[in-house]
Design a protein around this motif. Structure first.
Motif, PDB file in Angstrom:
ATOM      1  N   UNK A   8      53.541  43.676  67.895  1.00 42.14           N
ATOM      2  CA  UNK A   8      53.223  42.648  66.806  1.00 42.14           C
ATOM      3  C   UNK A   8      53.509  41.082  67.609  1.00 42.14           C
ATOM      4  N   UNK A   9      54.303  40.784  68.086  1.00 41.23           N
ATOM      5  CA  UNK A   9      54.453  39.521  68.744  1.00 41.23           C
ATOM      6  C   UNK A   9      53.341  39.116  69.717  1.00 41.23           C
ATOM      7  N   UNK A  10      52.815  40.177  70.507  1.00 39.97           N
ATOM      8  CA  UNK A  10      51.566  39.867  71.106  1.00 39.97           C
ATOM      9  C   UNK A  10      50.364  39.700  70.084  1.00 39.97           C
ATOM     10  N   UNK A  11      50.243  40.658  69.249  1.00 38.20           N
ATOM     11  CA  UNK A  11      49.127  40.442  68.330  1.00 38.20           C
ATOM     12  C   UNK A  11      49.160  39.134  67.466  1.00 38.20           C
ATOM     13  N   UNK A  12      50.174  38.488  67.350  1.00 36.20           N
ATOM     14  CA  UNK A  12      50.284  37.242  66.831  1.00 36.20           C
ATOM     15  C   UNK A  12      49.854  36.041  67.785  1.00 36.20           C
ATOM     16  N   UNK A  13      50.331  36.112  68.940  1.00 30.30           N
ATOM     17  CA  UNK A  13      49.486  35.485  69.999  1.00 30.30           C
ATOM     18  C   UNK A  13      48.188  35.628  70.125  1.00 30.30           C
ATOM     19  N   UNK A  14      47.717  36.766  70.192  1.00 33.15           N
ATOM     20  CA  UNK A  14      46.328  36.904  70.461  1.00 33.15           C
ATOM     21  C   UNK A  14      45.598  36.317  69.240  1.00 33.15           C
TER      22      UNK A  14
ATOM     23  N   UNK B 209      41.742  32.235  66.984  1.00 35.81           N
ATOM     24  CA  UNK B 209      41.509  31.033  65.882  1.00 35.81           C
ATOM     25  C   UNK B 209      41.491  29.880  66.680  1.00 35.81           C
ATOM     26  N   UNK B 210      42.100  29.672  67.727  1.00 36.63           N
ATOM     27  CA  UNK B 210      42.232  28.138  68.414  1.00 36.63           C
ATOM     28  C   UNK B 210      40.910  27.955  68.937  1.00 36.63           C
ATOM     29  N   UNK B 211      40.148  29.160  69.534  1.00 37.49           N
ATOM     30  CA  UNK B 211      39.050  29.125  70.322  1.00 37.49           C
ATOM     31  C   UNK B 211      37.695  29.538  69.535  1.00 37.49           C
ATOM     32  N   UNK B 212      37.753  29.268  68.187  1.00 37.86           N
ATOM     33  CA  UNK B 212      36.779  29.654  67.176  1.00 37.86           C
ATOM     34  C   UNK B 212      35.388  29.100  67.193  1.00 37.86           C
ATOM     35  N   UNK B 213      35.715  27.556  67.370  1.00 37.75           N
ATOM     36  CA  UNK B 213      34.618  26.640  67.106  1.00 37.75           C
ATOM     37  C   UNK B 213      33.402  26.897  68.156  1.00 37.75           C
ATOM     38  N   UNK B 214      32.168  26.953  67.452  1.00 37.52           N
ATOM     39  CA  UNK B 214      31.003  27.156  68.216  1.00 37.52           C
ATOM     40  C   UNK B 214      30.828  28.537  68.632  1.00 37.52           C
ATOM     41  N   UNK B 215      31.605  29.441  68.265  1.00 39.91           N
ATOM     42  CA  UNK B 215      31.362  30.876  68.654  1.00 39.91           C
ATOM     43  C   UNK B 215      31.236  31.992  67.529  1.00 39.91           C
TER      44      UNK B 215
ATOM     45  N   UNK C 191      33.036  39.311  66.803  1.00 39.55           N
ATOM     46  CA  UNK C 191      33.073  40.513  66.187  1.00 39.55           C
ATOM     47  C   UNK C 191      34.262  41.417  66.591  1.00 39.55           C
ATOM     48  N   UNK C 192      35.098  41.640  65.755  1.00 38.55           N
ATOM     49  CA  UNK C 192      36.285  42.522  66.076  1.00 38.55           C
ATOM     50  C   UNK C 192      36.092  43.944  65.577  1.00 38.55           C
ATOM     51  N   UNK C 193      36.041  44.655  66.585  1.00 35.91           N
ATOM     52  CA  UNK C 193      35.864  46.225  66.185  1.00 35.91           C
ATOM     53  C   UNK C 193      37.343  47.033  66.060  1.00 35.91           C
ATOM     54  N   UNK C 194      37.757  47.403  64.887  1.00 35.43           N
ATOM     55  CA  UNK C 194      38.901  47.938  64.884  1.00 35.43           C
ATOM     56  C   UNK C 194      39.108  49.289  63.829  1.00 35.43           C
ATOM     57  N   UNK C 195      40.061  50.033  64.141  1.00 35.18           N
ATOM     58  CA  UNK C 195      40.352  51.121  63.080  1.00 35.18           C
ATOM     59  C   UNK C 195      41.224  50.622  62.013  1.00 35.18           C
ATOM     60  N   UNK C 196      42.137  49.572  62.354  1.00 34.55           N
ATOM     61  CA  UNK C 196      43.271  49.449  61.202  1.00 34.55           C
ATOM     62  C   UNK C 196      43.193  47.869  60.884  1.00 34.55           C
ATOM     63  N   UNK C 197      43.833  47.582  59.998  1.00 35.96           N
ATOM     64  CA  UNK C 197      43.938  46.311  59.182  1.00 35.96           C
ATOM     65  C   UNK C 197      45.089  45.459  59.865  1.00 35.96           C
ATOM     66  N   UNK C 198      45.699  45.660  61.158  1.00 39.09           N
ATOM     67  CA  UNK C 198      46.689  45.363  61.760  1.00 39.09           C
ATOM     68  C   UNK C 198      46.330  43.662  62.132  1.00 39.09           C
ATOM     69  N   UNK C 199      45.461  43.499  62.953  1.00 35.40           N
ATOM     70  CA  UNK C 199      45.043  41.990  63.263  1.00 35.40           C
ATOM     71  C   UNK C 199      44.479  41.283  62.188  1.00 35.40           C
ATOM     72  N   UNK C 200      43.969  41.806  60.888  1.00 30.52           N
ATOM     73  CA  UNK C 200      43.585  40.863  59.864  1.00 30.52           C
ATOM     74  C   UNK C 200      44.776  40.481  59.300  1.00 30.52           C
ATOM     75  N   UNK C 201      46.028  40.756  59.417  1.00 27.17           N
ATOM     76  CA  UNK C 201      47.165  40.266  58.736  1.00 27.17           C
ATOM     77  C   UNK C 201      47.114  38.693  58.970  1.00 27.17           C
ATOM     78  N   UNK C 202      46.512  38.499  60.296  1.00 26.25           N
ATOM     79  CA  UNK C 202      46.802  37.390  60.921  1.00 26.25           C
ATOM     80  C   UNK C 202      45.500  36.458  61.133  1.00 26.25           C
ATOM     81  N   UNK C 203      44.470  37.143  60.999  1.00 25.59           N
ATOM     82  CA  UNK C 203      43.087  36.606  61.087  1.00 25.59           C
ATOM     83  C   UNK C 203      42.204  36.986  60.067  1.00 25.59           C
ATOM     84  N   UNK C 204      41.787  36.058  58.915  1.00 26.47           N
ATOM     85  CA  UNK C 204      41.108  36.381  58.046  1.00 26.47           C
ATOM     86  C   UNK C 204      39.449  36.219  58.314  1.00 26.47           C
TER      87      UNK C 204
END
Length: 237
Positions: free
Chosen positions: A171-177, A182-188, A191-204
């Motif tokens: 969880x802690x690493x996922x928050x950092x990732x 999100x910090x490096x989103x501009x201009x990019x 595509x996040x490929x996943x099985x689960x909803x875990x990372x989307x708790x921190x990225x919309x």
């Protein structure tokens, strides 16, 4: 940024993807869901140019208004496409700094690159010892994914595909990732490929795509990911 037109992909004699039409825009984050064997990784590798993935004559991949269908993987990477692996392999005798120095050539001063990598490592809470080891050697699953993030940040591509960036990550690493993405989103485009909803708790994500049996069966927003978490993929059958 990226358009897939009538994308049909075979591996050997088996057709994995069937006539996919999608558009991915700049400054957007896309999440691709699907059960095992649905074609998620095949889609990523087709975009990156894996030579084992054969495209039909009608298929096309348009990147920055140019067809890249016939370009080799290295040429696509030079155009600004980055793909991280589900399970990054170790590279004996080459550390992350050396790898990036070779990849970037004369584009960045070695000292500047070294400082960048160290700053990214600090931001992602990576032990600096890992930066001097052979790439991914002795690294945990989470550390390998963080090293992939460092490579993506240093190479500064336009399209970044993370294949299961949240697998094997606490969880802690996922928050950092997530914060780093999100910090490096501009201009990019992400595509996040996943099985689960875990990372989307921190990225919309801006859009959620569901792939099953090699076809896009549903598109929606964050609520679609929440629905999948509760009901599974049976609702699309």
């Amino acid at each position: 940024m990226l358009k897939l037109k009538n994308l049909t992909v075979k591996i050997g004699k088996k057709t994995i993807l069937h006539n996919i039409n999608l558009t991915f825009q700049k400054n957007k984050i896309y999440a691709i869901f699907g059960p095992n064997g649905s074609g998620k990784s095949t889609l990523a590798h087709a975009i990156a140019g894996n030579p084992l993935h054969a495209l039909s004559p009608q298929s096309n991949i348009i990147f920055n208004n140019k067809s890249i269908k016939k370009l080799s993987p290295d040429k696509r990477a030079q155009q600004g496409i980055f793909l991280s692996w589900q399970a990054p392999l170790s590279l004996s005798g080459v550390n992350v700094f050396q790898l990036l120095q070779i990849a970037l050539g004369s584009k960045k001063n070695p000292l500047t690159l070294k400082k960048e990598i160290e700053a990214y490592a600090k931001e992602l809470n990576i032990n600096t010892e890992l930066l001097h080891r052979s790439l991914n050697e002795g690294a945990s699953g989470g550390e390998k994914k963080k090293l992939e993030l460092i490579q993506a940040a240093a190479l500064n591509p336009k399209l970044i595909i993370f294949d299961e960036i949240d697998t094997g990550v606490d969880v802690d690493a996922l928050k950092l990732i997530s914060k780093f993405i999100l910090k490096n989103k501009k201009g990019k485009t992400y595509i996040l490929i996943t099985h689960y909803n875990r990372i989307l708790k921190y990225i919309t994500p801006d859009k959620v795509l569901v792939i099953m049996n090699g076809k896009i069966v549903k598109q929606g927003g964050k609520t679609l990911a929440d629905k999948i978490e509760k009901q599974g993929y049976d609702m699309f059958k």
